[in-house]
Design an enzyme around this catalytic site. Structure first.
Site, PDB file in Angstrom:
ATOM      1  N   TYR A  68      44.191  29.200  45.324  1.00 47.21           N
ATOM      2  CA  TYR A  68      43.367  29.473  46.508  1.00 47.21           C
ATOM      3  C   TYR A  68      43.691  30.846  47.085  1.00 47.21           C
ATOM      4  O   TYR A  68      44.860  31.242  47.128  1.00 47.21           O
ATOM      5  CB  TYR A  68      43.597  28.404  47.588  1.00 47.21           C
ATOM      6  CG  TYR A  68      42.757  28.682  48.802  1.00 47.21           C
ATOM      7  CD1 TYR A  68      41.405  28.369  48.790  1.00 47.21           C
ATOM      8  CD2 TYR A  68      43.282  29.329  49.921  1.00 47.21           C
ATOM      9  CE1 TYR A  68      40.605  28.672  49.882  1.00 47.21           C
ATOM     10  CE2 TYR A  68      42.484  29.631  51.008  1.00 47.21           C
ATOM     11  CZ  TYR A  68      41.149  29.299  50.978  1.00 47.21           C
ATOM     12  OH  TYR A  68      40.347  29.610  52.044  1.00 47.21           O
ATOM     13  N   TRP A  76      41.903  34.769  49.045  1.00 52.63           N
ATOM     14  CA  TRP A  76      40.772  35.661  49.305  1.00 52.63           C
ATOM     15  C   TRP A  76      40.676  36.841  48.360  1.00 52.63           C
ATOM     16  O   TRP A  76      39.734  37.610  48.441  1.00 52.63           O
ATOM     17  CB  TRP A  76      40.809  36.124  50.764  1.00 52.63           C
ATOM     18  CG  TRP A  76      40.016  35.213  51.645  1.00 52.63           C
ATOM     19  CD1 TRP A  76      40.223  33.884  51.826  1.00 52.63           C
ATOM     20  CD2 TRP A  76      38.886  35.570  52.454  1.00 52.63           C
ATOM     21  NE1 TRP A  76      39.306  33.381  52.711  1.00 52.63           N
ATOM     22  CE2 TRP A  76      38.473  34.412  53.123  1.00 52.63           C
ATOM     23  CE3 TRP A  76      38.204  36.751  52.705  1.00 52.63           C
ATOM     24  CZ2 TRP A  76      37.392  34.383  54.004  1.00 52.63           C
ATOM     25  CZ3 TRP A  76      37.137  36.736  53.582  1.00 52.63           C
ATOM     26  CH2 TRP A  76      36.741  35.559  54.214  1.00 52.63           C
TER      27      TRP A  76
END
Ligand SMILES: Nc1nc2c(c(=O)[nH]1)N[C@H]1C(S)=C(S)[C@@H](COP(=O)(O)OP(=O)(O)OC[C@H]3O[C@@H](n4cnc5c(=O)[nH]c(N)nc54)[C@H](O)[C@@H]3O)O[C@H]1N2
Ligand SMILES: Nc1nc2c(c(=O)[nH]1)N[C@H]1C(S)=C(S)[C@@H](COP(=O)(O)OP(=O)(O)OC[C@H]3O[C@@H](n4cnc5c(=O)[nH]c(N)nc54)[C@H](O)[C@@H]3O)O[C@H]1N2
Ligand SMILES: [Mo]
Length: 770
Positions: free
Chosen positions: A108, A110
């Site tokens: 996970y 960005w």
């Protein structure tokens, strides 16, 4: 003289820039409010002390220490051929011994904008070809919404975001905006996949011009400057929403016709509100002591809501809390009782301002992305249950109505995310992180996670490569050009995976015969086809690369959430159990979860000021103004904001005075879970019983005078690592109580401001060592 046509740009989650040709970035001329985060980008990317310069392997891992020294060990440099062989061999070993279900590739995070060099997409494409991996579901941003919305409105969170009522319609039509957690230009700096213009200020200014009433319901006045600030005790918004609903009903102003036509389960929820179910009427008098808001004020807002064209907006942060589902459901319920759904500028919204694009009147175009293939492994975890998974292989847990078991993970591959930034209770994660046999991290920077890896593979930063910025919610496409050469021996993620794939006999399948530029051309070709179907003619690849930018024509399109459904609930039903908005949901009720009953319910949070010791404060650990999470924390903008190198924590001036601390002091914050240092700054627009410490200071735990202490100001040593309910298992970062005192001992130096110890490979041929 002919105009020079070649323009070079680059793009990030926080903005788009023109390259000045000398390694500098110039914000776009038509960006009305460029992000301050961008000011720290180049210095972060050019900092040799925080960039990973070469592939490395941890000494203790080579010596078989079972992960014991992760985070405290030294690394040995490798060349790329050795590194690729080593990772290929380890993936093959784990796969052959334990199966692909022992590889965790949730990864996970960005990463970066740019459609091709998207770290997770590259990794998934590679791992899928290698036989698959255990994945993760939902996000740290809004897991509670992602699991709840399909049940109650029949839409995924993404689909709801796509049809969210445009903020500019709110600007034009709404008379009363209730913004829970505000609508903040601080968080609206960001958009996943890139943003050309920061223009959320425009509709908000329009609201002001029209004289609309805007109420920021939040523990922080700064969440929406210029609005009427209604302070609320954190974690009690559900109680306020129930009371507002109750008062509207009690005043005989519920829109029974709307409730009848467009909702199901109203009689059951109504009985709960009126206290027929549990003997407790959810009135303003009931909510007042919970929310710390006078009952008369609650009744005044309820009356105003019923008489105005009103919008209830809830930010994403409110559901990153214990029982985060309830606040969303209660807000939706109130709006149904008001009957204002499906009209321009009124109703319910989730996440205005939480990123730039929520509520943007955007023409949505599904630009292509890197094909990832199919994952042969169907095991997954809810994203925030990573430490539970590592600590309790085989352990049972509930999730969205199912009982599931955690897989037994032997190898972690993380590429483009930073769990030692994003996870809660990092001391617990530190223990869990020792369990796997091997951890491979691919990042451009020496993040806390990279420091806790066995093998670190250095990726280029987006400033060092060509790519395509194509965000389906943004009206401009950009060709991204490199601003400078790759740092040290860094490779693009694509080339890293290509090298490992070669060692595993998967190179041809991974590349399909293309190099990076071949893929950019391929993706642009696919984009041209998509555009053609939309009646848009994109230039050829070379023309686009030269011009650098393409503005989509007719890029604005207003939306009104649920307009089609409300116009014809029979003909255009929602995909819920009843075809209506469910105010009581039999499916959820059937799951029999105490943390998420069948209708919006007030449930006190596991930690809150309602049951606190007198010296405890509520911790607000929201998003930082100066950076994106941990990204650019080593850049000039974030560094200039720190106090003696520590992250600033905010207290109300009276709270600080009562504790004998002053602006600029160093504080120690602690809970039973951990402790950290932070520098003190004062904020008169913060509740007196709260402390705000943004996320993202690079995790720097040390043993000081025999006790563990995070010395940099990372709030995730204080937060709670538990699912917000057994429905969504989302994180509850915003639910925590802490204690605070002045730090009077010598200030321990940071260790994250320099790389870990790295030694060159010694004598023996690499093959022998590995
Ligand atoms: N206490 C608290 N905790 C929170 C939150 C909160 O509000 N409070 N918010 C949560 C939320 S909403 C989120 S989304 C998460 C965010 O958590 P993350 O997304 O994990 O945080 P980032 O720092 O953005 O991590 C992205 C990583 O990708 C790396 N990266 C960037 N570009 C590239 C690339 O091209 N290749 C590779 N290989 N790597 C790259 C960066 O260096 C960085 O380390 O945090 C969560 N944690
Ligand atoms: N500058 C910057 N912008 C970002 C990011 C970043 O790292 N930096 N990250 C991006 C990401 S990944 C995400 S998910 C979004 C998140 O966007 P949000 O979730 O909207 O942002 P947060 O900062 O977590 O929370 C916003 C505010 O909610 C308020 N709040 C907290 N608890 C409560 C409560 O119980 N009740 C009420 N009424 N208010 C409360 C706090 O005062 C806080 O300032 O931000 C995005 N934007
Ligand atoms: Mo997020």
């Amino acid at each position: 003289m002919a105009e020079k046509r070649f323009m070079a740009y680059t793009a990030s989650h926080w903005g788009t820039y023109r390259l000045d040709g000398a390694g500098g970035l110039i914000p776009l001329e038509d960006d009305p409010n460029p992000s301050r985060i961008g000011r720290g980008w180049v210095s972060a990317a050019r900092d040799p002390g925080s960039r990973v310069q070469a592939p490395v392997v941890r000494r203790g891992w080579l010596e078989g220490d079972s992960g014991e020294a992760r985070g405290a060990d030294e690394f040995i440099t490798l060349d790329w051929a050795e590194a690729s062989r080593l990772v290929a061999r380890e993936i093959t070993r784990v796969r052959d011994t334990h199966g692909n279900g022992a590889i965790f590739g949730g990864s996970y995070g960005w990463a970066s904008t740019g459609r091709f060099h998207h770290a997770q997409s590259q990794m998934r494409r590679f791992l899928n070809l290698a036989g698959g991996y255990v994945s993760s579901r939902e996000t740290y941003s809004h897991a509670a919404a992602e699991v709840l919305f399909p049940h109650i409105i029949g839409l995924s969170n993404r689909a709801f975001q796509d049809e969210m009522t445009s903020l500019r319609l709110v600007g034009d039509h709404c008379d009363l905006l209730l913004a829970f957690g505000g609508i903040s230009e601080r968080t609206a700096q960001i958009s996943s996949s890139g943003v050309a213009r920061h223009d959320i200020g425009l509709p908000l200014a329009r609201l002001r011009e029209r004289g609309a009433r805007v109420i920021n319901i939040s523990p922080r006045g700064s969440d929406m400057p210029g609005a009427e600030w209604q302070s609320i005790r954190p974690g009690t918004d559900t109680a306020l929403l129930l009371a507002l609903t109750y008062e509207v009903v009690a005043a005989g102003q519920a829109d029974e016709a709307f409730l009848q036509r467009c909702t199901s389960g109203w009689p059951i929820w109504r009985a709960y509100l009126l206290g027929e179910a549990d003997g407790v009427a959810k009135s303003a008098d009931w909510a007042a002591p919970l929310c710390d808001i006078p009952a008369a004020r609650i009744r005044e807002i309820a009356a105003a809501l019923a008489e105005s064209r009103s919008m209830i907006a809830v930010n994403w942060g409110l559901q990153r809390a214990d029982h985060g589902e309830q606040v969303l459901w209660a807000a939706l319920g109130l709006v149904c009782v008001l009957g204002q759904i499906g009209q321009p500028g009124t109703g319910f919204a989730f996440g205005y301002g939480s990123t730039t694009h929520v509520g943007r009147a955007a023409r949505l175009i599904d630009w292509p992305s890197l094909p990832q293939g199919r994952n042969p492994v169907d095991e997954f975890i809810p994203v925030a249950r990573v430490a539970d998974m590592l600590l309790t292989p085989g352990g049972a847990y509930r999730y969205n109505g199912a009982t599931r078991r955690y897989p037994d993970i032997r190898l972690i591959y993380w590429c483009g995310g930073n769990p030692f930034h994003h996870h809660q209770d990092l001391n617990r994660l530190e223990t869990a992180w020792r369990r796997p046999e091997t951890i491979v991290i691919q990042d451009h920077s020496w993040t806390a996670t990279a420091r806790r890896a066995d093998i670190v593979l250095p990726a280029t930063s987006p400033l060092e490569r060509r790519d395509l910025m194509m965000n389906r919610r943004d009206p401009s496409l950009f060709f991204m050009s490199p601003a400078f050469a790759p740092m040290g021996a860094a490779w693009d993620d694509y080339d890293i995976f290509r090298g490992i794939a070669r060692e595993m006999g998967l190179e041809a399948a991974f590349t399909e015969g293309r190099d990076s530029d071949g893929w950019l051309r391929h993706l642009w070709g696919a984009a041209q086809c998509v555009a053609q179907q939309e009646g848009i003619a994109l230039p050829g690849f070379d023309g686009f690369a030269e011009a650098g930018r393409f503005d989509v024509p007719d890029a604005e399109e207003d939306r009104i959430a649920f307009a089609g459904f409300v116009a014809d609930p029979e003909g255009a039903p929602l995909a819920t159990e009843s075809g209506r908005i469910t105010l009581h949901n039999a499916t959820i009720d059937g799951f029999a979860l105490s943390g998420c009953p069948g209708h919006p319910t007030w449930i006190p949070p596991v930690e809150s000021l309602l049951a606190a010791q007198s010296d405890e404060l509520h911790l607000i650990s929201g998003q930082p103004d100066t950076r994106l999470h941990g990204q650019n924390d080593r850049g000039s903008e974030a560094l200039a904001d720190k106090i003696a190198g520590r992250e600033p924590a905010y207290l109300h001036p009276e709270t600080a005075a009562a504790r004998g601390v002053q602006e600029g002091d160093i504080l120690r914050l602690w809970t039973a879970r951990g402790a950290c240092l932070a520098g003190l700054r004062l904020d008169p627009l913060l509740r007196r019983d709260c402390i705000a410490l943004a996320t993202g200071a690079w995790f720097d735990p040390q043993i000081i005078d025999g006790a563990p202490l995070e010395v940099h100001g990372n709030p995730n040593v204080l937060t709670i690592d538990r699912g917000c309910s057994e429905l969504s298992q989302g994180n509850m970062a915003h639910t925590a109580l802490v204690r605070v005192e002045k730090w009077t001992r010598p200030l321990p130096p940071l260790t994250i401001d320099r790389p870990p110890t790295i030694r060159p490979a010694e004598g023996a041929p690499a093959e022998g060592r590995i």
